[in-house]
Design a protein around this motif. Sequence first.
Motif, PDB file in Angstrom:
ATOM      1  N   LYS A 158      44.716  36.800  39.741  1.00 24.53           N
ATOM      2  CA  LYS A 158      44.047  35.551  39.386  1.00 24.53           C
ATOM      3  C   LYS A 158      42.536  35.675  39.544  1.00 24.53           C
ATOM      4  O   LYS A 158      41.761  35.206  38.685  1.00 24.53           O
ATOM      5  CB  LYS A 158      44.584  34.410  40.268  1.00 24.53           C
ATOM      6  CG  LYS A 158      44.154  33.021  39.834  1.00 24.53           C
ATOM      7  CD  LYS A 158      44.900  31.962  40.643  1.00 24.53           C
ATOM      8  CE  LYS A 158      44.563  30.564  40.154  1.00 24.53           C
ATOM      9  NZ  LYS A 158      45.328  29.531  40.902  1.00 24.53           N
ATOM     10  N   LYS A 162      39.780  35.488  36.573  1.00 23.84           N
ATOM     11  CA  LYS A 162      38.675  34.530  36.703  1.00 23.84           C
ATOM     12  C   LYS A 162      37.329  35.211  36.473  1.00 23.84           C
ATOM     13  O   LYS A 162      36.481  34.709  35.728  1.00 23.84           O
ATOM     14  CB  LYS A 162      38.705  33.892  38.089  1.00 23.84           C
ATOM     15  CG  LYS A 162      37.554  32.932  38.354  1.00 23.84           C
ATOM     16  CD  LYS A 162      37.635  32.356  39.764  1.00 23.84           C
ATOM     17  CE  LYS A 162      36.453  31.430  40.040  1.00 23.84           C
ATOM     18  NZ  LYS A 162      36.520  30.842  41.404  1.00 23.84           N
ATOM     19  N   MET A 185      40.555  27.804  37.956  1.00 24.36           N
ATOM     20  CA  MET A 185      39.568  28.881  38.036  1.00 24.36           C
ATOM     21  C   MET A 185      38.138  28.383  37.823  1.00 24.36           C
ATOM     22  O   MET A 185      37.189  29.154  37.904  1.00 24.36           O
ATOM     23  CB  MET A 185      39.880  29.946  36.976  1.00 24.36           C
ATOM     24  CG  MET A 185      41.183  30.692  37.183  1.00 24.36           C
ATOM     25  SD  MET A 185      41.443  31.868  35.839  1.00 24.36           S
ATOM     26  CE  MET A 185      42.969  32.641  36.331  1.00 24.36           C
TER      27      MET A 185
END
Length: 324
Positions: A158, A162, A185
């Motif tokens: 993640k 991002k 994000m």
Amino acid sequence: MKICTITCQNADNYGARLQCFALAYWLKKEGNEVEVIDYQPDYMREPNLWYIPSSVKELVKLFVRFPERLCSVKRHKIYSEFSKKYIPLTKVYNNINELRNDPPIADIYLAGSDQIWNPTFRNGTDPAYYLDFGPENVQRKSFSASFAVSSIENIQKKLWIKNNLKRFDKITVREQSALKILKEMGYDGELQDDPVFMLSAEEWNRALNLEESWKKLGIKNEKYVLIYDFFLSDEIKSVALEYGKQNNCKIFSVCHKSLSYADKNFVYADPVDFVNLIKHACCVISNSFHGTCFAMIYNVSYVIVNRPDGLNVRMQDLLERKCP
């Protein structure tokens, strides 16, 4: 305006090839010069018919699976012939370094559509699909990109995603769930339909010359339900047999393997045949996102069966948006 798109165009399934074609076709219709970056990383390349086994066990496996591998190679050739005929491809790029060293010239780089950011697949963390190449002054946008999941649980992935979305000037995604992921994000995004919906049924008919291609399939006045099943599901089999019995129709399959319960199997159908088979079906029974999309485009009845791989959020979102 010169636009270069990048997607998983070399994946061997109908949806991947057709959404790629649709986006290029629509962008060109809007007056742009368009090329699709022919990105073929090692994890998305033509299957090898032969390889050198590392053990006796591997040797046995090679021979046992040889018919299946032969089928895969033949199907890949069919998909590739479609791409060569219908999709304006650049030269082949085998990895991100080749893209960085000799990027295609364009005013806009466009990432999408389809599952380019799926974190459970290798392409989901491939810098190429986050446009990490080319001059900084080139605009970078996504078009109907998909994470294909409702959330990204892996913190490391993640964070990586991002950081790699920072270079985008505009982000459009295919699912409502993707907007939620983007918001977590710190990014704003917009919803955008899958590219296959950018063409009407009439445009698909003309673009792929479906009337002429239909004649080659040799199907005459046959009422049938069409099966498109990635997982050879017992549930789909049960639904299909019951539907065929109740509606007095045959069962046709366009799966990657022959189905014993089907009256006709189109294992080596190309993407044009795929669209035609959906267009003329009385019903489509599937666990495929794009199989459902084309049933909607041609106003054909459909039954959606859940997938065992957990990628059902795409269909759920599609139904919520198209069938409120």
